[in-house]
Each structure stands twice: as C-alpha cells, then as structure tokens.
Design an enzyme around this catalytic site. Structure first.
Site, PDB file in Angstrom:
ATOM      1  N   CYS A  42      34.254 -80.080 -71.683  1.00 22.90           N
ATOM      2  CA  CYS A  42      34.489 -80.279 -72.820  1.00 22.90           C
ATOM      3  C   CYS A  42      34.976 -82.001 -73.546  1.00 22.90           C
ATOM      4  CB  CYS A  42      35.466 -78.641 -73.497  1.00 22.90           C
ATOM      5  SG  CYS A  42      35.118 -78.922 -75.223  1.00 22.90           S
TER       6      CYS A  42
ATOM      7  N   HIS B 183      32.327 -74.417 -71.349  1.00 18.22           N
ATOM      8  CA  HIS B 183      33.990 -73.920 -70.010  1.00 18.22           C
ATOM      9  C   HIS B 183      33.227 -72.996 -68.758  1.00 18.22           C
ATOM     10  CE1 HIS B 183      37.122 -76.074 -72.155  1.00 18.22           C
ATOM     11  NE2 HIS B 183      36.603 -75.625 -73.111  1.00 18.22           N
TER      12      HIS B 183
ATOM     13  N   GLU C 137      33.862 -73.193 -66.501  1.00 19.63           N
ATOM     14  CA  GLU C 137      35.272 -72.382 -65.092  1.00 19.63           C
ATOM     15  C   GLU C 137      35.340 -71.010 -65.549  1.00 19.63           C
ATOM     16  OE1 GLU C 137      34.948 -74.575 -67.323  1.00 19.63           O
ATOM     17  OE2 GLU C 137      37.616 -75.023 -68.824  1.00 19.63           O
TER      18      GLU C 137
END
Ligand code: GLN
Length: 544
Positions: A382, A516, A518
């Site tokens: 990001c 994102h 993750e």
C-alpha cells in the site's frame, strides 16, 4: 438459525490485554477440530462507529474484511485460526449500536416510546448477536474491554438476557482472568479473579469456565480455591499459560481440557478426540525451524500491534519455508536520521508496510532506494508501493519533486487522491473534503495480473482478489515513464485505470502492491506473496 446453535460468550476481567481474542479464536479452532461449524463475533464497547479512524498506536491495526468492514484486529486472529472469512455481521461497536438506535428513533420506528438503554440498546445488541446465523453449531461472542467498564454494561446485560431467553443449555459464559505472580510471596494470587467473578455475578452472569492466564502452572489447591469462591467446577478452572507462539495456544488449551469441558457442558460427544494434527504440524515447524532470516519492517507506528497481520503473514511465509522470520522493526524516521545503510545492512529483505501521513515518508523512500540499489528483496504494501513508485520517479525518471498529494500540496503528484472508482459495477465517488470514516476504497477488489509477470508466477493465476484500504493511488499516466525506468505495472483494476501492482524487471525480487495481502494470510494457507518474499530473503541471505 436452528435450535441447535449454541452461544459462547467470552468476557475478560482483572486487566486488559490478556488475549481474549486469541482465547476466543483458539476455542473456536478446537471446536472446529471436533467437527463443529463455528463463527466468531466481536462486540466492542467503545463509542467509535468502527476503529477506522482510531490511531493504530493506541488501538493496533485496523483489520479489513472482504466486505470492506474496518474492524478490530481480533477479527484477524479469528480468520487466521479458523480460516472463516469474517463479515460486517461479526463486528460491532457501541457507536454502531447507538447510531442504529438513533436512526430508528428519528425514523419514528419506536412509536412514541422513551428510548432507553434497556430495552432499546440491549435489544439492538441482542439482534446483532442473533443476526445472520445459518447452520452454525457455535457462535462465539467476545465482549471487548474488561468487566466493570462503564461502556461494557449494556453488553453484559444483553448476554445475561440472552442466556435467560435461549436457556442455559444453549449458552455458556467463559471468563478470562489473570493470576498475578507475586515474587515476594512466591505465590500466584487468586483474589483479583475472585473479585472479577463477583463483579460479573452482580450483573447476573455466572461464568461456567474460568480461563486463568498465568505465567506458571496453577497448583491444584489454588484451582480448588478459585472454584469454591467463584461457583465454578474445579475442572472448569483452566490454566492458560503464557505460550512462546500464539500457534501453540490451541494445543495448550486443549491439553488443559478446554474443549472437553465445553463439550461436556453442552452434552456433546466427549469420547472422540479433536483432530489437532495440523496444529501439531505447524507447532513443530515453529519450534524447530531449519534456519532464521532477518527481515526489516520500516514503519512508523511504535506499537507492534499496529502491524499485527503483517507480522503474522511473515511468520506464515517463514513456516512455509520452514524458517523463522526475525523481524527487525525500524522506525522510518531513524532511517532519515541515520541513513539506510546503517540500519539496513544486516537484513535479507525489506518490507515497507501501509501507513498514513507525511511523518517518516522520506525514510521509507530511502529504504526502497536502498533495496533497489543493493538488490535486496523488497515488498512494498500500500503506502510501501506508493513510496517505491515515488522513489523511481525521483531518482530514475528525474522528477525531483515527485510525491503523493497526501504528503505535499506542492509536488508533482505521482500518487494522487482517488475520487472515483468502480465497485461491483457502480461508481464510488468521494470528495477531498468528505468524511474520513469508512470512506476509503475498502475491502476486496479484483486485480488482473500481466501474463508472464513475476507476480503472476507467484500467484499462479492472472485473476486475483485482495483487500484494500487506501484513499490515494498511483497515477496510471506515469506507466510509460515507470516502464522506461525498469518498473512495470504488472497488475491493474479490471478497467485498467488503477495500478494495483508494480515490479522491477531488473531486480531479483522487488514488488509493490496497492492492497493488503497480509490480511488474507493464514498459518495453514500462507499467502503466496509472503511465501515468495521470505524465500527470496532466504536466498539472499545465502549470498551474503
Ligand atoms: N495513505 C495511503 C493511502 O491512503 C496508503 C494507505 C495504506 O497504506 N493503507 O492511499
């Protein structure tokens, strides 16, 4: 909802930060291991409508679900431990509850009634708990905060009422407490737990299981004492000892009998053992890795909780490679002061995570430059992607004042405010002076990957969906300039307008993503980007 759905309410006492979220997620995982269908929900007593506008230094990471809900980081634990995607039906705050009550009041839905906490607010809480349930065997509801908090009272009242309405055979209360160890007395102390349970009883709630956090084994006579004082069966006073890794917790709780006692309480099959093989497998890799690799995370929020999912995703990437990832947390402002070489010369991979605001950005840009020049694997997430693009534009394309309009008004805005984008075929429109809460590009969006790119090899597909949380974007008009400087846009939104992924063609592993990754990584389903990034870092460490 069927009549078989059972509800487990998890409350916390004594102090905050005892790991209620992890305890809830672990219990859900154990029930899954016994073949039950579960769903986890979080009820947060604070007055924000959601944590989206809260400072991550205070509250930790803002977790984002596929449907674009900005939620407490505990929802991340829920997804990682159970593999079940959370939704807007699984996260609520007092702010949201009151907002809904007040909207109904304005609309005239209450037909002249005086609006009160009981029954209007409590009814709203109860309908949230009971909403959108299909064939789940268990709904686990974690109540945020600590028993005794003023904001938490309507929640305790609501779950008390629900236990009465649904019957105690369908509801269970689990209370998480702390047994502090007093070195001068050489003892674990049970008094705070007794007081905490007393307080819960004042609200009409009798816990069925006490999960007692402790740094050491709890002697049986202490368990007996707690049981007697708190009206709980001795075998339902369960030790929750400190664990080296969060992924050991389900195994530890199971060996203390947590899932067994829950099944016994609900008169379910206790003969059959839970299938914990997959937990044993990852615990084994975590305990005996084949090696270690150092990866720098160059961020700005001092609280590591602010990067919770990121740290977990790196751990998952490590597990997939049978390596332990050691994270070197680096403050981007220190990179500005001390130079990238001083702080980054001992790491095998560099990650610049998401972030907001100007502070530390020059340090992040310097970290991207250092990774590019020294051929160190780089993952920009990001903000970290935006910084890498700005670095290339400044140092390779020669636009010295390249920047993001989030950071500077007086720049060439290579990264600019996004005012329009498509969501499920409809246009989303935002204005520079609009509300900040809940207005970013949030949740899952598709990305089309360029055939033959590194990223498409990593994902092994050209169509992906990832979760977003951003307000600015790389301006697609710079595509040609970037390409000439060795950086290709290898992933775009389906309409081709929004750059989603950049990669360097002259570098062993240099990728920036606007989303994102993750948030979707799980220990049993490690995210391919993290698996590949950690592998690249391991390969790089072998070259050093
Ligand atoms: N601040 C940047 C934006 O809004 C990046 C956001 C992020 O890293 N999540 O676009």
């Amino acid at each position: 909802m069927t009549d078989k759905t059972k509800f487990i309410f998890i409350t916390g006492g004594v102090v905050s930060s005892l790991g209620k979220g992890l305890a809830s997620a672990s219990l859900a995982a154990l029930l899954q291991a016994r073949g039950y269908k579960v769903r986890l929900r979080k009820l947060d007593p604070y007055l924000n409508v959601d944590p989206g506008t809260m400072n991550p230094c205070q509250h930790g990471e803002v977790y984002v679900t596929d449907d674009g809900t900005e939620a407490d980081l505990d929802l991340g634990h829920y997804e990682r431990f159970t593999g079940i995607s959370e939704t807007k039906y699984d996260s609520v705050t007092s702010g949201k509850i009151y907002q809904s009550v007040l909207d109904k009041e304005r609309h005239g839905d209450y037909l002249g009634a005086t609006i009160q906490v009981i029954p209007h607010v409590t009814n709203e809480i109860k309908s949230f708990i009971l909403n959108n349930i299909t064939d789940e065997d268990f709904i686990l509801c974690e109540i945020g905060g600590t028993v005794g908090d003023i904001e938490g009272q309507p929640y305790l009242e609501s779950i008390r009422q629900l236990a009465y309405e649904l019957g105690r055979e369908r509801t269970m209360f689990v209370h998480l407490t702390l047994l502090p160890y007093i070195p001068t007395a050489g003892e674990l102390k049970t008094k705070p737990t007794q007081h905490s349970v007393k307080q819960l009883q004042e609200y009409g709630i009798q816990p069925d299981i006490l999960l007692c956090r402790s740094q050491m084994e709890i002697p049986q006579n202490e368990k007996r004492k707690i049981a007697q004082f708190c009206n709980v069966k001795e075998e339902c006073v369960i030790a929750a000892l400190d664990a080296k890794s969060i992924y050991h917790v389900p195994l530890a709780y199971s060996s203390e009998g947590l899932d067994f006692q829950v099944c016994k309480y609900f008169h379910l099959n206790t003969e059959q053992q839970p299938d914990l093989q997959k937990w044993q497998n990852i615990s084994e890799v975590i305990t005996h890795p084949e090696g270690e690799v150092n990866i720098a995370v160059v961020g700005k929020y001092q609280l590591q909780e602010a990067y919770k999912s990121l740290a977990e995703a790196l751990t998952h990437g490590g597990i997939a490679n049978k390596f332990k990832v050691k994270i070197k947390w680096i403050d981007a402002e220190d990179v500005e002061k001390q130079g990238a070489n001083t702080l980054l010369n001992d790491v095998s991979g560099i990650l610049v995570p998401g972030g907001f605001g100007a502070r530390g950005t020059e340090g992040k840009i310097a970290a991207a430059k250092y990774a590019r020049e020294n051929h160190i694997p780089y993952l920009g997430i990001c903000f970290g992607m935006q910084m890498a693009v700005i670095e290339t534009m400044r140092n390779l394309v020669g636009i010295k004042n390249a920047n993001s309009s989030e950071i500077s008004d007086d720049c060439e805005a290579v990264v600019g405010l996004m005012t329009e984008w498509d969501k499920d075929g409809a246009k989303q429109i935002r204005h520079a002076d609009g509300d900040l809460g809940g207005t970013m590009r949030l949740g899952a969006y598709p990305t089309i990957l360029q055939e033959g790119s590194k990223i498409s090899q990593i994902y092994k597909t050209t169509n992906i969906s990832e979760r977003h949380r951003h307000r600015y974007e790389v301006n697609i008009n710079y595509e040609r300039a970037l390409q000439l400087a060795g950086m290709i846009i290898s992933g775009k939104s389906p309409d081709g307008k929004l750059p989603e992924i950049v990669e360097r063609v002259d570098h062993p592993w240099f990728i920036g993503v606007q989303f994102h990754p993750e948030l979707k990584s799980k220990p049993f389903e490690p995210h391919p980007l993290f698996v590949s990034f950690v592998k690249a870092a391991i390969d790089n460490s072998r070259l050093i």
